[in-house]
Structures are given as structure tokens and as C-alpha cells.
Scaffold this motif. Structure first.
Motif, PDB file in Angstrom:
ATOM      1  N   PRO A   1      -3.678   0.819 -10.282  1.00 43.80           N
ATOM      2  CA  PRO A   1      -3.932   1.939 -11.191  1.00 43.80           C
ATOM      3  C   PRO A   1      -3.707   3.377 -11.097  1.00 43.80           C
ATOM      4  CG  PRO A   1      -5.684   1.330  -9.443  1.00 43.80           C
ATOM      5  CD  PRO A   1      -4.502   0.479  -9.355  1.00 43.80           C
ATOM      6  N   ASN A   2      -2.944   3.374  -9.769  1.00 43.61           N
ATOM      7  CA  ASN A   2      -2.401   4.584  -9.415  1.00 43.61           C
ATOM      8  C   ASN A   2      -0.839   4.548  -9.538  1.00 43.61           C
ATOM      9  OD1 ASN A   2      -2.574   2.773  -7.509  1.00 43.61           O
ATOM     10  ND2 ASN A   2      -1.884   4.462  -5.826  1.00 43.61           N
ATOM     11  N   ASP A   3       0.014   5.822  -9.664  1.00 51.16           N
ATOM     12  CA  ASP A   3       1.327   5.831  -9.845  1.00 51.16           C
ATOM     13  C   ASP A   3       2.006   6.045  -8.564  1.00 51.16           C
ATOM     14  OD1 ASP A   3       1.369   4.841 -12.514  1.00 51.16           O
ATOM     15  OD2 ASP A   3       1.152   6.566 -13.088  1.00 51.16           O
ATOM     16  N   GLU A   4       1.407   5.990  -7.415  1.00 53.64           N
ATOM     17  CA  GLU A   4       1.695   6.466  -6.158  1.00 53.64           C
ATOM     18  C   GLU A   4       2.877   5.226  -5.641  1.00 53.64           C
ATOM     19  OE1 GLU A   4      -0.803   8.504  -3.189  1.00 53.64           O
ATOM     20  OE2 GLU A   4      -2.121   7.424  -4.525  1.00 53.64           O
ATOM     21  N   GLU A   5       4.030   5.746  -4.990  1.00 50.05           N
ATOM     22  CA  GLU A   5       4.796   4.564  -4.739  1.00 50.05           C
ATOM     23  C   GLU A   5       4.380   3.992  -3.484  1.00 50.05           C
ATOM     24  OE1 GLU A   5       8.330   6.799  -3.195  1.00 50.05           O
ATOM     25  OE2 GLU A   5       9.341   5.050  -2.690  1.00 50.05           O
ATOM     26  N   ILE A   6       4.549   2.711  -3.682  1.00 46.42           N
ATOM     27  CA  ILE A   6       4.203   1.887  -2.722  1.00 46.42           C
ATOM     28  C   ILE A   6       5.162   1.981  -1.484  1.00 46.42           C
ATOM     29  CG2 ILE A   6       4.082  -0.635  -2.040  1.00 46.42           C
ATOM     30  CD1 ILE A   6       2.034   0.097  -3.942  1.00 46.42           C
ATOM     31  N   LYS A   7       4.693   2.171  -0.357  1.00 51.58           N
ATOM     32  CA  LYS A   7       5.645   2.575   0.848  1.00 51.58           C
ATOM     33  C   LYS A   7       5.699   1.539   2.048  1.00 51.58           C
ATOM     34  CE  LYS A   7       5.748   7.423   0.094  1.00 51.58           C
ATOM     35  NZ  LYS A   7       4.960   8.900   0.524  1.00 51.58           N
ATOM     36  N   TRP A   8       4.367   0.740   1.944  1.00 47.85           N
ATOM     37  CA  TRP A   8       4.136   0.023   3.269  1.00 47.85           C
ATOM     38  C   TRP A   8       3.763  -1.524   2.696  1.00 47.85           C
ATOM     39  CZ3 TRP A   8       5.763   2.115   7.467  1.00 47.85           C
ATOM     40  CH2 TRP A   8       5.947   3.417   7.499  1.00 47.85           C
ATOM     41  N   ALA A   9       4.408  -2.516   3.791  1.00 50.88           N
ATOM     42  CA  ALA A   9       3.926  -3.848   3.260  1.00 50.88           C
ATOM     43  C   ALA A   9       3.339  -4.443   4.816  1.00 50.88           C
ATOM     44  CB  ALA A   9       5.403  -4.674   3.024  1.00 50.88           C
ATOM     45  N   PHE A  10       2.197  -4.793   4.566  1.00 48.96           N
ATOM     46  CA  PHE A  10       1.310  -5.362   5.711  1.00 48.96           C
ATOM     47  C   PHE A  10       1.308  -6.906   5.670  1.00 48.96           C
ATOM     48  CE2 PHE A  10      -0.230  -1.129   4.794  1.00 48.96           C
ATOM     49  CZ  PHE A  10      -0.258  -0.377   5.779  1.00 48.96           C
ATOM     50  N   SER A  11       2.047  -7.441   6.788  1.00 51.71           N
ATOM     51  CA  SER A  11       2.085  -8.894   6.809  1.00 51.71           C
ATOM     52  C   SER A  11       0.622  -9.673   7.627  1.00 51.71           C
ATOM     53  CB  SER A  11       3.083  -9.659   7.300  1.00 51.71           C
ATOM     54  OG  SER A  11       4.379  -8.952   6.513  1.00 51.71           O
ATOM     55  N   VAL A  12       0.090 -10.592   6.782  1.00 47.46           N
ATOM     56  CA  VAL A  12      -1.073 -11.528   7.550  1.00 47.46           C
ATOM     57  C   VAL A  12      -0.768 -12.743   7.656  1.00 47.46           C
ATOM     58  CG1 VAL A  12      -3.427 -11.658   7.340  1.00 47.46           C
ATOM     59  CG2 VAL A  12      -2.623  -9.237   6.912  1.00 47.46           C
TER      60      VAL A  12
ATOM     61  N   SER B   1       0.631  -1.176   0.102  1.00 44.95           N
ATOM     62  CA  SER B   1      -0.021  -0.080  -0.042  1.00 44.95           C
ATOM     63  C   SER B   1       0.983   1.298  -0.150  1.00 44.95           C
ATOM     64  CB  SER B   1      -0.997   0.007   1.291  1.00 44.95           C
ATOM     65  OG  SER B   1      -1.862   1.222   1.553  1.00 44.95           O
ATOM     66  N   ALA B   2       0.372   2.425  -0.550  1.00 47.03           N
ATOM     67  CA  ALA B   2       0.884   3.469  -0.615  1.00 47.03           C
ATOM     68  C   ALA B   2       0.647   4.314   0.928  1.00 47.03           C
ATOM     69  CB  ALA B   2       0.533   4.406  -1.702  1.00 47.03           C
ATOM     70  N   TYR B   3      -0.255   3.779   1.541  1.00 54.06           N
ATOM     71  CA  TYR B   3      -0.811   4.270   2.861  1.00 54.06           C
ATOM     72  C   TYR B   3      -0.557   3.665   3.900  1.00 54.06           C
ATOM     73  CZ  TYR B   3      -3.499   6.247  -1.045  1.00 54.06           C
ATOM     74  OH  TYR B   3      -3.947   6.918  -2.257  1.00 54.06           O
ATOM     75  N   GLU B   4      -0.058   4.506   5.094  1.00 53.10           N
ATOM     76  CA  GLU B   4       0.336   3.739   6.249  1.00 53.10           C
ATOM     77  C   GLU B   4      -1.074   3.321   7.048  1.00 53.10           C
ATOM     78  OE1 GLU B   4       2.936   6.118   8.718  1.00 53.10           O
ATOM     79  OE2 GLU B   4       3.303   4.496   9.985  1.00 53.10           O
ATOM     80  N   ASN B   5      -2.082   4.161   6.838  1.00 53.74           N
ATOM     81  CA  ASN B   5      -3.196   3.891   7.414  1.00 53.74           C
ATOM     82  C   ASN B   5      -4.092   2.975   6.641  1.00 53.74           C
ATOM     83  OD1 ASN B   5      -3.874   5.872   5.533  1.00 53.74           O
ATOM     84  ND2 ASN B   5      -5.555   6.504   6.858  1.00 53.74           N
TER      85      ASN B   5
END
Lengths: 87, 232
Positions: free
Chosen positions: B176-187, B132-136
């Protein structure tokens, strides 16, 4: 088209302007959170504005940000309804 | 050329299935012509000649914006009765993953998207990662430490391949967006959780080819493990 909100812009890795986006109202965010994604991190939706205008096949990121097309500028308060589009 | 479809043709397009997400590849005969031509139809309303200049036209839409192009496009008179969908197998112009990308970046091709594949139970051990690009990231229920229903992920192994081979996650997962992927959430789903696994299909001008895991019902409480910066 309703004018008011200044949208933020997403930028690609080269720093070029990509798509602009607006944050949806909380009620729409909560509504979309109950619906499935279309792919990782996004949902494809149809948007109906209060004046009846429809925006079809639009992308919402993180159930929160609606991507706009240039030169659109939409006030989130004027969004009447958002419906998920089936993949 | 880029054309607008007449309303009657739009209705016909709407009655046909999509070739890919948001578009159709069709054949139709222009009025006065004897042979059919191929077009890519977006949103059942915008038609683009599928010829050697297709990429140029597509760039024009991206540059100028879909709405603007649609507004200024001329309507194309075609015989509605001649409209037919082109089978994917017959579309030689279709973008396919190059062998080098498959080999160098560990991408997969063909197959089906996760939502089109059968459900399988999680084994309780495998880890999935949501980029995700979003921390939240709102699809993660941080309170109950789980994924919300209808959420996409990739497998941890595919994520590690993506990072290890310095692949572009936006292209690999066809985002679909070019926002940088900043976060990896593990499940780590439990054995009573169910998922569908598949190959990310080409979309949004991206090749896809990563692995995707779709959790229609979300995951159980306490399956969310951690959040890390992408690639760390």
C-alpha cells in the motif's frame, strides 16, 4: 480534526511526495504487534479519536506508522482506539 | 463522475460482500432511468462511474485525497432496491495481469490469497523472505529469532525471481505504500511450523501476482536467519 503533529512524508522512487504518516504511540504499536497483518508489512485498521471521530479503512505500516490522507494532521496522543479490520 | 452515496444506499453496500479489498463493483438504477449502470464503490460511501473515464476519476481521488473528494462529491440518487453486486467474472473492465507481465516477470494470476488457502506444514528446508522498508521490521522477533503470529512473507524462490527479473516488489506484492523496499529478512520455518501459501491479489492499484506465505501462528524460535539489503 486535531492539529499538532507535523507528519513525515513517504516518497516514491521518483522522489514525489506520497502519503504522509505519523508514528503511533508505543501502546498502540504493541497492541498491533499482537494482531495479524493484512498483507506483507501492513495492517488495515479503523481508528477512533478521543473526540469520537472515526477514521475507517486506514493503513498502518510496520505496526508503527499510520498513513494519513491529505490534508489530515493527527496527534497520535489523541488516538483513543485502533481496531483491526478484517480482510 | 464521482458521487457520494446516500446513507440508505451505504447501508445496502455494507450488507454486500466486497469485490476486492476496500471496494465493491455494483449495478444500480438511477432515479428516472430505465437501465442499470455500474459503479465502483469505495468504503461503502464513494461511488465512481465505471465507464471509460474511470481511470481519470481514480487518479483524481489519489491526487486530491479521498476525504476531500468525499466532502465535495454530490450525492447520487439511486433506487436502493435495484442495487446488486456484480460478479467478478462479469467485470470485463477489471484490471487483469497482462500476458507479458506474467511471462516477463514471472507473475501468477488468479488463484487465492494465502489466508484463503489451506494450512500446510513447513518442510524445514524452504526459506521464506520478508521484504520491508524498515530495518527494524517489527513483525520479526529478533530476540527469539522468529516471526510473530499473523505475519506475511514471500518464498525465497519468488523473491529471487522478483530480483532476477528486475520486477517491482511494490507492484508484485501489492503493497500500500510507495516506500522503497530496502531489506530482505530470511526465515527458515521448522517442520512444526504451519503456513498458508497463495498468490498476492490485486490491491492498492497494484497487480500483485507474487507468491505470499502467511504464518498465522508465526514461526518457532531460531527460524530467523538473516537480514540483507534488498537484492543483495
Amino acid at each position: 480534526m486535531a492539529l499538532q503533529i507535523t507528519p513525515t512524508w513517504t516518497r516514491d522512487l521518483m522522489g514525489n511526495s506520497a502519503k504522509k504518516r505519523i508514528q503511533l504511540k508505543e501502546e498502540h504499536i504493541q497492541y498491533l504487534l499482537e494482531l495479524p497483518e493484512s498483507g506483507m508489512g501492513y495492517q488495515i485498521v479503523d481508528v477512533t479519536l478521543r473526540d469520537g471521530q472515526q477514521l475507517k479503512n486506514r493503513i498502518v505500516l510496520n505496526s508503527q506508522f499510520l498513513l494519513l490522507e491529505d490534508p489530515e494532521s493527527i496527534d497520535p496522543k489523541l488516538i483513543e482506539k485502533i481496531e483491526l479490520r478484517k480482510k | 463522475m464521482i458521487f457520494k452515496a446516500y446513507t440508505s444506499d451505504q447501508r445496502q453496500f455494507l450488507s454486500l460482500p466486497e469485490t476486492g479489498m476496500g471496494y465493491q463493483v455494483i449495478e444500480a438504477k438511477r432515479y428516472g432511468k430505465t437501465s442499470k449502470e455500474r459503479f465502483v464503490v469505495y468504503n461503502s460511501e464513494l461511488m465512481i462511474d465505471l465507464d471509460s473515464k474511470f481511470s481519470e476519476f481514480k487518479r483524481q481521488i489519489i491526487t486530491e485525497g479521498y476525504s476531500r473528494i468525499l466532502n465535495k462529491a454530490e450525492a447520487l440518487p439511486i433506487e436502493t432496491s435495484t442495487i446488486s453486486l456484480v460478479a467478478r467474472s462479469e467485470i470485463t473492465e477489471f484490471r487483469i495481469l497482462t500476458e507479458s507481465k506474467k511471462k516477463d516477470k514471472g507473475r501468477h494470476s488468479g488463484g487465492r490469497g494465502a489466508a484463503d488457502n489451506p494450512k500446510e506444514p513447513a518442510d524445514g528446508k524452504e526459506i521464506f523472505v520478508r521484504l520491508s522498508a524498515y530495518e527494524n521490521d517489527k513483525r520479526i522477533n529478533f530476540e527469539n529469532k522468529k516471526l510473530r503470529p499473523g505475519t506475511y512473507t514471500t518464498t525465497n524462490s519468488d523473491y529471487l525471481i522478483c530480483v532476477g527479473l528486475a520486477d517491482d516488489p511494490i507492484d508484485r506484492y501489492a503493497l500500500p505504500n510507495d516506500e522503497e523496499i530496502k531489506w530482505a529478512f530470511s526465515v527458515q520455518p521448522k517442520t512444526n511450523d504451519v503456513l498458508q501459501r497463495g498468490i498476492v491479489q490485486p490491491a492498492f492499484e497494484h497487480d500483485g501476482g507474487g507468491i505470499e506465505g502467511y504464518f498465522e501462528y508465526g514461526t518457532s524460535n531460531n527460524t530467523y536467519l538473516d537480514k540483507r539489503p534488498y537484492g543483495k
